[in-house]
Design an enzyme around this catalytic site. Sequence first.
Site, PDB file in Angstrom:
ATOM      1  N   ASP A 147       0.829  -1.214   0.000  1.00  0.00           N
ATOM      2  CA  ASP A 147       0.000   0.000   0.000  1.00  0.00           C
ATOM      3  C   ASP A 147       0.864   1.264   0.000  1.00  0.00           C
ATOM      4  O   ASP A 147       2.005   1.246   0.476  1.00  0.00           O
ATOM      5  CB  ASP A 147      -0.918  -0.025   1.236  1.00  0.00           C
ATOM      6  CG  ASP A 147      -2.101   0.915   1.073  1.00  0.00           C
ATOM      7  OD1 ASP A 147      -2.347   1.395  -0.049  1.00  0.00           O
ATOM      8  OD2 ASP A 147      -2.779   1.176   2.085  1.00  0.00           O
ATOM      9  N   GLY A 148       0.293   2.339  -0.517  1.00  0.00           N
ATOM     10  CA  GLY A 148       0.947   3.651  -0.447  1.00  0.00           C
ATOM     11  C   GLY A 148       1.474   4.173  -1.769  1.00  0.00           C
ATOM     12  O   GLY A 148       2.176   5.194  -1.795  1.00  0.00           O
ATOM     13  N   GLY A 178      -0.130   5.608  -4.269  1.00  0.00           N
ATOM     14  CA  GLY A 178      -0.712   6.909  -4.612  1.00  0.00           C
ATOM     15  C   GLY A 178      -0.058   8.028  -3.822  1.00  0.00           C
ATOM     16  O   GLY A 178       0.301   9.080  -4.370  1.00  0.00           O
ATOM     17  N   ARG A 179       0.117   7.801  -2.523  1.00  0.00           N
ATOM     18  CA  ARG A 179       0.734   8.833  -1.673  1.00  0.00           C
ATOM     19  C   ARG A 179       2.193   9.070  -2.065  1.00  0.00           C
ATOM     20  O   ARG A 179       2.698  10.191  -2.033  1.00  0.00           O
ATOM     21  CB  ARG A 179       0.612   8.434  -0.190  1.00  0.00           C
ATOM     22  CG  ARG A 179      -0.738   8.781   0.406  1.00  0.00           C
ATOM     23  CD  ARG A 179      -0.985   8.037   1.683  1.00  0.00           C
ATOM     24  NE  ARG A 179      -1.344   6.636   1.419  1.00  0.00           N
ATOM     25  CZ  ARG A 179      -1.446   5.711   2.350  1.00  0.00           C
ATOM     26  NH1 ARG A 179      -1.194   6.019   3.608  1.00  0.00           N
ATOM     27  NH2 ARG A 179      -1.802   4.485   2.029  1.00  0.00           N
ATOM     28  N   TRP A 180       2.868   7.997  -2.446  1.00  0.00           N
ATOM     29  CA  TRP A 180       4.261   8.119  -2.882  1.00  0.00           C
ATOM     30  C   TRP A 180       4.345   9.066  -4.077  1.00  0.00           C
ATOM     31  O   TRP A 180       5.201   9.956  -4.132  1.00  0.00           O
ATOM     32  CB  TRP A 180       4.782   6.729  -3.257  1.00  0.00           C
ATOM     33  CG  TRP A 180       6.219   6.677  -3.673  1.00  0.00           C
ATOM     34  CD1 TRP A 180       7.306   6.454  -2.882  1.00  0.00           C
ATOM     35  CD2 TRP A 180       6.729   6.826  -5.024  1.00  0.00           C
ATOM     36  NE1 TRP A 180       8.462   6.456  -3.638  1.00  0.00           N
ATOM     37  CE2 TRP A 180       8.131   6.687  -4.957  1.00  0.00           C
ATOM     38  CE3 TRP A 180       6.141   7.069  -6.266  1.00  0.00           C
ATOM     39  CZ2 TRP A 180       8.951   6.763  -6.076  1.00  0.00           C
ATOM     40  CZ3 TRP A 180       6.957   7.159  -7.392  1.00  0.00           C
ATOM     41  CH2 TRP A 180       8.347   7.009  -7.290  1.00  0.00           C
ATOM     42  N   SER A 186      -7.623  -5.376  -5.261  1.00  0.00           N
ATOM     43  CA  SER A 186      -8.732  -5.930  -4.484  1.00  0.00           C
ATOM     44  C   SER A 186     -10.046  -5.803  -5.255  1.00  0.00           C
ATOM     45  O   SER A 186     -10.151  -4.989  -6.191  1.00  0.00           O
ATOM     46  CB  SER A 186      -8.854  -5.192  -3.148  1.00  0.00           C
ATOM     47  OG  SER A 186      -9.461  -3.931  -3.327  1.00  0.00           O
ATOM     48  N   ASN A 245     -11.083  -2.342  -5.382  1.00  0.00           N
ATOM     49  CA  ASN A 245     -10.318  -1.351  -6.149  1.00  0.00           C
ATOM     50  C   ASN A 245     -10.976  -0.976  -7.480  1.00  0.00           C
ATOM     51  O   ASN A 245     -10.595   0.031  -8.101  1.00  0.00           O
ATOM     52  CB  ASN A 245      -8.881  -1.838  -6.400  1.00  0.00           C
ATOM     53  CG  ASN A 245      -7.999  -1.805  -5.158  1.00  0.00           C
ATOM     54  OD1 ASN A 245      -7.113  -2.642  -4.971  1.00  0.00           O
ATOM     55  ND2 ASN A 245      -8.220  -0.833  -4.285  1.00  0.00           N
ATOM     56  N   TRP A 246     -12.003  -1.728  -7.906  1.00  0.00           N
ATOM     57  CA  TRP A 246     -12.736  -1.353  -9.129  1.00  0.00           C
ATOM     58  C   TRP A 246     -13.416   0.001  -8.964  1.00  0.00           C
ATOM     59  O   TRP A 246     -13.781   0.643  -9.948  1.00  0.00           O
ATOM     60  CB  TRP A 246     -13.803  -2.402  -9.478  1.00  0.00           C
ATOM     61  CG  TRP A 246     -13.248  -3.722  -9.881  1.00  0.00           C
ATOM     62  CD1 TRP A 246     -13.300  -4.885  -9.153  1.00  0.00           C
ATOM     63  CD2 TRP A 246     -12.573  -4.050 -11.110  1.00  0.00           C
ATOM     64  NE1 TRP A 246     -12.683  -5.906  -9.852  1.00  0.00           N
ATOM     65  CE2 TRP A 246     -12.230  -5.427 -11.050  1.00  0.00           C
ATOM     66  CE3 TRP A 246     -12.213  -3.322 -12.247  1.00  0.00           C
ATOM     67  CZ2 TRP A 246     -11.556  -6.081 -12.079  1.00  0.00           C
ATOM     68  CZ3 TRP A 246     -11.534  -3.985 -13.276  1.00  0.00           C
ATOM     69  CH2 TRP A 246     -11.212  -5.338 -13.180  1.00  0.00           C
ATOM     70  N   ARG A 302     -12.200   2.700  -8.131  1.00  0.00           N
ATOM     71  CA  ARG A 302     -11.311   3.834  -8.451  1.00  0.00           C
ATOM     72  C   ARG A 302     -11.599   4.381  -9.857  1.00  0.00           C
ATOM     73  O   ARG A 302     -12.234   3.702 -10.656  1.00  0.00           O
ATOM     74  CB  ARG A 302      -9.850   3.363  -8.342  1.00  0.00           C
ATOM     75  CG  ARG A 302      -9.502   2.964  -6.916  1.00  0.00           C
ATOM     76  CD  ARG A 302      -8.034   2.716  -6.740  1.00  0.00           C
ATOM     77  NE  ARG A 302      -7.754   2.352  -5.356  1.00  0.00           N
ATOM     78  CZ  ARG A 302      -6.546   2.337  -4.833  1.00  0.00           C
ATOM     79  NH1 ARG A 302      -5.506   2.661  -5.569  1.00  0.00           N
ATOM     80  NH2 ARG A 302      -6.371   2.002  -3.570  1.00  0.00           N
TER      81      ARG A 302
HETATM   82  C1  IPE Z   1      -5.550  -2.670  -0.212  1.00  0.00           C
HETATM   83  O1  IPE Z   1      -5.199  -1.337  -0.308  1.00  0.00           O
HETATM   84  C2  IPE Z   1      -5.502  -3.317  -1.560  1.00  0.00           C
HETATM   85  C3  IPE Z   1      -4.186  -3.498  -2.133  1.00  0.00           C
HETATM   86  C4  IPE Z   1      -3.044  -3.177  -1.582  1.00  0.00           C
HETATM   87  C5  IPE Z   1      -4.160  -4.113  -3.454  1.00  0.00           C
HETATM   88  P1  IPE Z   1      -6.304  -0.178  -0.448  1.00  0.00           P
HETATM   89  O2  IPE Z   1      -5.554   1.082  -0.582  1.00  0.00           O
HETATM   90  O3  IPE Z   1      -7.242  -0.523  -1.531  1.00  0.00           O
HETATM   91  O4  IPE Z   1      -7.061  -0.288   0.945  1.00  0.00           O
HETATM   92  P2  IPE Z   1      -7.909   0.800   1.723  1.00  0.00           P
HETATM   93  O5  IPE Z   1      -8.921   1.359   0.756  1.00  0.00           O
HETATM   94  O6  IPE Z   1      -6.954   1.853   2.187  1.00  0.00           O
HETATM   95  O7  IPE Z   1      -8.513   0.054   2.860  1.00  0.00           O
HETATM   96  C1  IPE Z   2      -1.724   0.302  -3.274  1.00  0.00           C
HETATM   97  O1  IPE Z   2      -1.468   1.667  -3.318  1.00  0.00           O
HETATM   98  C2  IPE Z   2      -1.996  -0.260  -4.637  1.00  0.00           C
HETATM   99  C3  IPE Z   2      -3.394  -0.633  -4.876  1.00  0.00           C
HETATM  100  C4  IPE Z   2      -4.342  -0.598  -3.998  1.00  0.00           C
HETATM  101  C5  IPE Z   2      -3.730  -1.080  -6.203  1.00  0.00           C
HETATM  102  P1  IPE Z   2      -2.645   2.739  -3.319  1.00  0.00           P
HETATM  103  O2  IPE Z   2      -3.006   3.050  -4.710  1.00  0.00           O
HETATM  104  O3  IPE Z   2      -3.766   2.278  -2.460  1.00  0.00           O
HETATM  105  O4  IPE Z   2      -1.921   3.976  -2.649  1.00  0.00           O
HETATM  106  P2  IPE Z   2      -2.527   4.986  -1.592  1.00  0.00           P
HETATM  107  O5  IPE Z   2      -3.043   4.169  -0.443  1.00  0.00           O
HETATM  108  O6  IPE Z   2      -3.620   5.740  -2.269  1.00  0.00           O
HETATM  109  O7  IPE Z   2      -1.375   5.864  -1.210  1.00  0.00           O
HETATM  110 MG    MG Z   3      -4.126   2.434  -0.486  1.00  0.00          MG
END
Ligand code: IPE
Ligand code: IPE
Ligand code: MG
Length: 259
Positions: free
Chosen positions: A28-29, A31-33, A73, A76-77, A79
């Site tokens: 995770d992270g 997007g923030r990166w 996940s 994640n759809w 988004r």
């Molecule tokens: C969990 O991360 C799914 C993956 C890392 C693939 P998310 O970023 O989707 O989780 P939430 O929304 O913060 O709980």
């Molecule tokens: C995890 O990074 C990758 C996926 C969930 C596909 P994120 O995209 O959730 O990154 P943040 O949490 O927004 O920083």
């Molecule tokens: Mg995330």
Amino acid sequence: MALFKTKTDMSVAQMQLKIPNHIAIIMDGNGRWAKRRLMPRVAGHKSAMNTVKKIATAASDLGVKVLTLYTFSTENWSRPSDEVNFLMQLPIDFFNDFVPDLIKNNIKVQVMGDIEGLPDATQISVKNAIKQTAQGTGMILNFALNYGGQIEIIEATKKLAQQVANGEILPDDIDETTFSQALQTGNLGSMAAPDLMIRTSGELRLSNFMPYQSAYSELYFTDILWPDYTAENLVEAIESFTLRDRRFGGLNDKIESEP
Ligand code: IPE
Ligand code: IPE
Ligand code: MG
């Protein structure tokens, strides 16, 4: 694990690492990166792909038997479609680039999740990677792709209910063994449950990741964002795991079990 009497008996430098059989990572992270670098979110996902290569290689070198990576996940759809489309292209780029290295390292690719729900091109790429690495006898690299833990449990329940309805099994035949065989990790047998579950980026939740299998996983959370995660960070998590006292509800230590 009575490796040391107390945690202070031994410094981390002297410690003999206990390598978990199965490590699962919530990567995770991304997007923030990217946001911190004033870049679009997808730049984080692109960078994340390189981290996957580094960490998969490091885990294999360390002797990890199964590495499960939460890649996409079922939630994640929701988004924006541009981001989803980018994420659906990533496995194609990843496998195009990395399958020769996987074969070289004797790593076998496996996928859990609703693969049929992925775009055709992604499905083809994933299925090819599974086929191309099928001879691997080393680490299993298990991608959770279009994976949701609750739906996994529901699907397993439906499968077993159908077997009962067909008269193939009795309701009483359903136990931890048959149930875990019906889950997506069924083929991993005794290694289906992650010994160590890591989440990067500072979020303190599992986000629908392996709710059944994680019942006794050791949890490790780090603030590091996934694109910044390194092999050294993985070793740190394993050091923490080495010092854990896994009791599974019982008593481990000789001293503890004395009346
Ligand atoms: C969990 O991360 C799914 C993956 C890392 C693939 P998310 O970023 O989707 O989780 P939430 O929304 O913060 O709980
Ligand atoms: C995890 O990074 C990758 C996926 C969930 C596909 P994120 O995209 O959730 O990154 P943040 O949490 O927004 O920083
Ligand atoms: Mg995330």
